[in-house]
Scaffold this motif. Structure first.
Motif, PDB file in Angstrom:
ATOM      1  N   THR A   9       0.810  -1.222   0.000  1.00 16.84           N
ATOM      2  CA  THR A   9       0.000   0.000   0.000  1.00 16.84           C
ATOM      3  C   THR A   9       0.841   1.269   0.000  1.00 16.84           C
ATOM      4  O   THR A   9       0.328   2.345   0.263  1.00 16.84           O
ATOM      5  CB  THR A   9      -0.964   0.038   1.207  1.00 16.84           C
ATOM      6  N   GLU A  10       2.127   1.143  -0.303  1.00 13.96           N
ATOM      7  CA  GLU A  10       2.949   2.336  -0.414  1.00 13.96           C
ATOM      8  C   GLU A  10       2.349   3.247  -1.475  1.00 13.96           C
ATOM      9  O   GLU A  10       1.716   2.784  -2.418  1.00 13.96           O
ATOM     10  CB  GLU A  10       4.383   1.953  -0.788  1.00 13.96           C
ATOM     11  N   GLU A  11       2.577   4.538  -1.309  1.00 15.32           N
ATOM     12  CA  GLU A  11       2.050   5.499  -2.280  1.00 15.32           C
ATOM     13  C   GLU A  11       2.563   5.169  -3.679  1.00 15.32           C
ATOM     14  O   GLU A  11       3.608   4.562  -3.846  1.00 15.32           O
ATOM     15  CB  GLU A  11       2.445   6.915  -1.881  1.00 15.32           C
ATOM     16  N   ILE A  12       1.811   5.608  -4.656  1.00 13.16           N
ATOM     17  CA  ILE A  12       2.186   5.345  -6.050  1.00 13.16           C
ATOM     18  C   ILE A  12       3.522   6.039  -6.347  1.00 13.16           C
ATOM     19  O   ILE A  12       3.751   7.162  -5.915  1.00 13.16           O
ATOM     20  CB  ILE A  12       1.058   5.790  -7.004  1.00 13.16           C
ATOM     21  N   THR A  13       4.393   5.340  -7.042  1.00 13.63           N
ATOM     22  CA  THR A  13       5.745   5.851  -7.305  1.00 13.63           C
ATOM     23  C   THR A  13       5.767   6.691  -8.583  1.00 13.63           C
ATOM     24  O   THR A  13       4.857   6.624  -9.410  1.00 13.63           O
ATOM     25  CB  THR A  13       6.744   4.696  -7.463  1.00 13.63           C
ATOM     26  N   ASP A  14       6.843   7.444  -8.758  1.00 15.09           N
ATOM     27  CA  ASP A  14       7.009   8.227  -9.987  1.00 15.09           C
ATOM     28  C   ASP A  14       7.070   7.309 -11.209  1.00 15.09           C
ATOM     29  O   ASP A  14       6.504   7.633 -12.249  1.00 15.09           O
ATOM     30  CB  ASP A  14       8.267   9.093  -9.916  1.00 15.09           C
ATOM     31  N   LEU A  15       7.746   6.167 -11.082  1.00 16.68           N
ATOM     32  CA  LEU A  15       7.825   5.207 -12.187  1.00 16.68           C
ATOM     33  C   LEU A  15       6.431   4.714 -12.564  1.00 16.68           C
ATOM     34  O   LEU A  15       6.092   4.640 -13.749  1.00 16.68           O
ATOM     35  CB  LEU A  15       8.722   4.024 -11.808  1.00 16.68           C
ATOM     36  N   GLU A  16       5.626   4.400 -11.561  1.00 18.31           N
ATOM     37  CA  GLU A  16       4.258   3.953 -11.839  1.00 18.31           C
ATOM     38  C   GLU A  16       3.465   5.067 -12.522  1.00 18.31           C
ATOM     39  O   GLU A  16       2.763   4.819 -13.514  1.00 18.31           O
ATOM     40  CB  GLU A  16       3.575   3.501 -10.545  1.00 18.31           C
ATOM     41  N   LYS A  17       3.573   6.291 -12.024  1.00 11.09           N
ATOM     42  CA  LYS A  17       2.831   7.425 -12.582  1.00 11.09           C
ATOM     43  C   LYS A  17       3.240   7.731 -14.022  1.00 11.09           C
ATOM     44  O   LYS A  17       2.386   7.952 -14.875  1.00 11.09           O
ATOM     45  CB  LYS A  17       3.062   8.692 -11.751  1.00 11.09           C
ATOM     46  N   GLU A  19       5.304   5.911 -16.231  1.00 14.35           N
ATOM     47  CA  GLU A  19       5.500   4.861 -17.224  1.00 14.35           C
ATOM     48  C   GLU A  19       4.398   3.800 -17.244  1.00 14.35           C
ATOM     49  O   GLU A  19       3.892   3.455 -18.306  1.00 14.35           O
ATOM     50  CB  GLU A  19       6.865   4.195 -17.017  1.00 14.35           C
ATOM     51  N   MET A  20       4.026   3.306 -16.085  1.00 15.61           N
ATOM     52  CA  MET A  20       3.061   2.205 -16.047  1.00 15.61           C
ATOM     53  C   MET A  20       1.612   2.668 -16.219  1.00 15.61           C
ATOM     54  O   MET A  20       0.842   2.048 -16.945  1.00 15.61           O
ATOM     55  CB  MET A  20       3.219   1.406 -14.762  1.00 15.61           C
ATOM     56  N   VAL A  21       1.247   3.748 -15.543  1.00 15.20           N
ATOM     57  CA  VAL A  21      -0.131   4.252 -15.653  1.00 15.20           C
ATOM     58  C   VAL A  21      -0.494   4.574 -17.103  1.00 15.20           C
ATOM     59  O   VAL A  21      -1.583   4.189 -17.561  1.00 15.20           O
ATOM     60  CB  VAL A  21      -0.377   5.446 -14.702  1.00 15.20           C
ATOM     61  N   LEU A  46       2.245  -5.509 -18.090  1.00 14.35           N
ATOM     62  CA  LEU A  46       3.340  -4.669 -17.591  1.00 14.35           C
ATOM     63  C   LEU A  46       4.616  -5.480 -17.382  1.00 14.35           C
ATOM     64  O   LEU A  46       5.713  -4.999 -17.662  1.00 14.35           O
ATOM     65  CB  LEU A  46       2.934  -3.959 -16.305  1.00 14.35           C
ATOM     66  N   GLN A  47       4.468  -6.704 -16.920  1.00 15.57           N
ATOM     67  CA  GLN A  47       5.649  -7.551 -16.732  1.00 15.57           C
ATOM     68  C   GLN A  47       6.308  -7.856 -18.074  1.00 15.57           C
ATOM     69  O   GLN A  47       7.534  -7.901 -18.170  1.00 15.57           O
ATOM     70  CB  GLN A  47       5.275  -8.836 -15.991  1.00 15.57           C
ATOM     71  N   ALA A  48       5.508  -8.029 -19.118  1.00 13.65           N
ATOM     72  CA  ALA A  48       6.048  -8.260 -20.458  1.00 13.65           C
ATOM     73  C   ALA A  48       6.763  -7.012 -20.982  1.00 13.65           C
ATOM     74  O   ALA A  48       7.607  -7.110 -21.873  1.00 13.65           O
ATOM     75  CB  ALA A  48       4.937  -8.668 -21.418  1.00 13.65           C
ATOM     76  N   SER A  49       6.424  -5.864 -20.421  1.00 18.83           N
ATOM     77  CA  SER A  49       7.070  -4.604 -20.802  1.00 18.83           C
ATOM     78  C   SER A  49       8.231  -4.267 -19.868  1.00 18.83           C
ATOM     79  O   SER A  49       8.591  -3.105 -19.736  1.00 18.83           O
ATOM     80  CB  SER A  49       6.051  -3.461 -20.782  1.00 18.83           C
ATOM     81  N   ARG A  50       8.744  -5.276 -19.164  1.00 20.59           N
ATOM     82  CA  ARG A  50       9.927  -5.227 -18.302  1.00 20.59           C
ATOM     83  C   ARG A  50       9.702  -4.652 -16.911  1.00 20.59           C
ATOM     84  O   ARG A  50      10.653  -4.383 -16.172  1.00 20.59           O
ATOM     85  CB  ARG A  50      11.100  -4.524 -18.986  1.00 20.59           C
ATOM     86  N   TYR A  51       8.463  -4.445 -16.506  1.00 19.23           N
ATOM     87  CA  TYR A  51       8.196  -3.898 -15.175  1.00 19.23           C
ATOM     88  C   TYR A  51       7.889  -5.029 -14.197  1.00 19.23           C
ATOM     89  O   TYR A  51       7.201  -5.983 -14.540  1.00 19.23           O
ATOM     90  CB  TYR A  51       7.019  -2.924 -15.207  1.00 19.23           C
ATOM     91  N   THR A  52       8.396  -4.891 -12.992  1.00 18.29           N
ATOM     92  CA  THR A  52       8.059  -5.824 -11.921  1.00 18.29           C
ATOM     93  C   THR A  52       6.884  -5.211 -11.168  1.00 18.29           C
ATOM     94  O   THR A  52       7.020  -4.139 -10.573  1.00 18.29           O
ATOM     95  CB  THR A  52       9.256  -6.015 -10.976  1.00 18.29           C
ATOM     96  N   VAL A  53       5.749  -5.884 -11.209  1.00 13.34           N
ATOM     97  CA  VAL A  53       4.543  -5.324 -10.596  1.00 13.34           C
ATOM     98  C   VAL A  53       3.640  -6.453 -10.119  1.00 13.34           C
ATOM     99  O   VAL A  53       3.536  -7.495 -10.763  1.00 13.34           O
ATOM    100  CB  VAL A  53       3.802  -4.389 -11.601  1.00 13.34           C
ATOM    101  N   SER A  54       2.988  -6.238  -8.988  1.00 20.39           N
ATOM    102  CA  SER A  54       2.047  -7.215  -8.440  1.00 20.39           C
ATOM    103  C   SER A  54       0.614  -6.779  -8.744  1.00 20.39           C
ATOM    104  O   SER A  54       0.373  -5.629  -9.119  1.00 20.39           O
ATOM    105  CB  SER A  54       2.228  -7.313  -6.924  1.00 20.39           C
TER     106      SER A  54
END
Length: 128
Positions: A9-17, A19-21, A46-54
């Motif tokens: 539940t950590e706040e959304i990261t800059d990378l998430e904002k 690139e991923m969003v 997202l994992q196929a796009s090289r991101y590690t995300v749950s």
């Protein structure tokens, strides 16, 4: 951040904002009530796009997308089957009702736990 769920539940990261969003928004723009996208599918994308995300982080980003109205003029709907966008007022009303029901249920649990804690406090005082 929720104290008992820190890692998810950590706040959304800059990378998430940044690139991923945008990837999620682009993908979700092609969804519909007949093309529902599961969290697991979005996670895999997202994992196929090289991101590690749950899937928990997907839900965090979905919340971010909803709060900032990034799917406008559509509304992002979440169901047990997955996510899709719509502009159907009936579907949107159903989503609001569902979310309100979840809030009401959570409030009932909070009230119950508060009462249990109060009983626990009184029980300890009686023991001493």
């Amino acid at each position: 951040m929720l104290k008992l769920f820190k890692n998810i539940t950590e706040e959304i990261t800059d990378l998430e904002k940044t690139e991923m969003v945008p990837i999620l928004v682009d993908t979700l723009m092609r969804s519909s009530h007949t093309n529902i996208l599961k969290g697991k599918h979005l996670c895999g994308l997202l994992q196929a796009s090289r991101y590690t995300v749950s899937e928990a982080r997907i839900r965090k980003m979905i919340n971010y997308i909803r709060v900032l109205n990034l799917m406008s003029p559509n509304v992002l709907i979440g169901t047990s089957q997955g996510y899709f966008i719509t502009n159907d007022p009936h579907v949107i009303d159903d989503q609001i009702e569902s979310l309100q029901g979840r809030i009401d249920s959570t409030e009932a649990v909070i009230d119950s736990i508060k009462a249990q804690r109060l009983n626990l406090t009184h029980s300890k005082a009686a023991i001493v």
